[in-house]
Design a protein around this motif. Sequence first.
Motif, PDB file in Angstrom:
ATOM      1  N   PRO A  60       1.590  -4.776  -3.565  1.00 19.55           N
ATOM      2  CA  PRO A  60       2.863  -4.281  -4.383  1.00 19.55           C
ATOM      3  C   PRO A  60       2.846  -5.617  -5.806  1.00 19.55           C
ATOM      4  N   GLU A  61       3.443  -5.237  -6.693  1.00 19.62           N
ATOM      5  CA  GLU A  61       3.732  -6.151  -7.687  1.00 19.62           C
ATOM      6  C   GLU A  61       4.662  -7.429  -7.186  1.00 19.62           C
ATOM      7  N   ARG A  62       4.396  -8.551  -7.618  1.00 21.45           N
ATOM      8  CA  ARG A  62       5.286  -9.796  -7.637  1.00 21.45           C
ATOM      9  C   ARG A  62       4.877 -10.422  -6.062  1.00 21.45           C
ATOM     10  N   THR A  63       4.199  -9.777  -5.458  1.00 20.44           N
ATOM     11  CA  THR A  63       3.675 -10.460  -4.372  1.00 20.44           C
ATOM     12  C   THR A  63       2.447 -11.506  -4.442  1.00 20.44           C
ATOM     13  N   PRO A  64       2.603 -12.966  -4.054  1.00 18.47           N
ATOM     14  CA  PRO A  64       1.775 -13.860  -4.274  1.00 18.47           C
ATOM     15  C   PRO A  64       0.382 -13.434  -3.571  1.00 18.47           C
ATOM     16  N   VAL A  65      -0.727 -13.630  -4.353  1.00 16.78           N
ATOM     17  CA  VAL A  65      -1.958 -13.250  -4.083  1.00 16.78           C
ATOM     18  C   VAL A  65      -2.827 -14.491  -4.425  1.00 16.78           C
ATOM     19  N   VAL A  66      -3.568 -14.992  -3.587  1.00 17.69           N
ATOM     20  CA  VAL A  66      -4.729 -16.077  -3.851  1.00 17.69           C
ATOM     21  C   VAL A  66      -5.959 -15.627  -3.014  1.00 17.69           C
ATOM     22  N   THR A  67      -6.851 -16.524  -3.430  1.00 24.22           N
ATOM     23  CA  THR A  67      -8.301 -16.284  -3.023  1.00 24.22           C
ATOM     24  C   THR A  67      -8.752 -17.470  -1.992  1.00 24.22           C
TER      25      THR A  67
END
Length: 204
Positions: free
Chosen positions: A58-65
Amino acid sequence: MQPSPARVAAIVLTGGASSRMGRHKPALAVGGRSIVARILDAVAGWPVVVVGSDAGVPERTPVVTEEPPGGGPVAGIAAGWDALIERPYAAGPTPRPPDVVVVLAGDLPLLTRAHLESLVRAARHGRVAVTRSSTGPNWLCAAWPAPLLTDRLAAVGSPEGVSVRRLLAGVPSVEVVDASDVATDVDTPEELEDARRRVEGPGV
């Protein structure tokens, strides 16, 4: 005196190859929502970071790699932890880190808040709380005391290619029984259809 409520944060890992499924598992729909969205529903209200792909998130969820991309689950856990400790956890001038970190695979469509809270309670005794479902222990549905996770990540050094088994080596742990199999993962199309039937009914 009652103990203060635990400050809980969550790391959701979505960087797996999904080789047996043939499609990116966290983005697949169960009950009208992506699997990863259903996991995020279960951790709602806790600080959370998704590590890996943002498909289905979902939008506005922090995502990192993780570093490097595809570096494995412990690389993902390390990247998630680094992202979490940069965020404030309480109002006021002195932000506090979480007491407990819930580490979750991105393919757990039936996960419930009640089960996660059972893991958190068990982890508050200084042990890693690991889910045991009918298929055995699931090390990627577990709750870590934050100081213990910090120590183990430091001990393994570079996390690239490190197995979760090695991260857990010598760590005190306790199994939390998942009698209803709400923490069962889905690795194959057959397991996906079974999860859909459990959520949507036999007509799917």
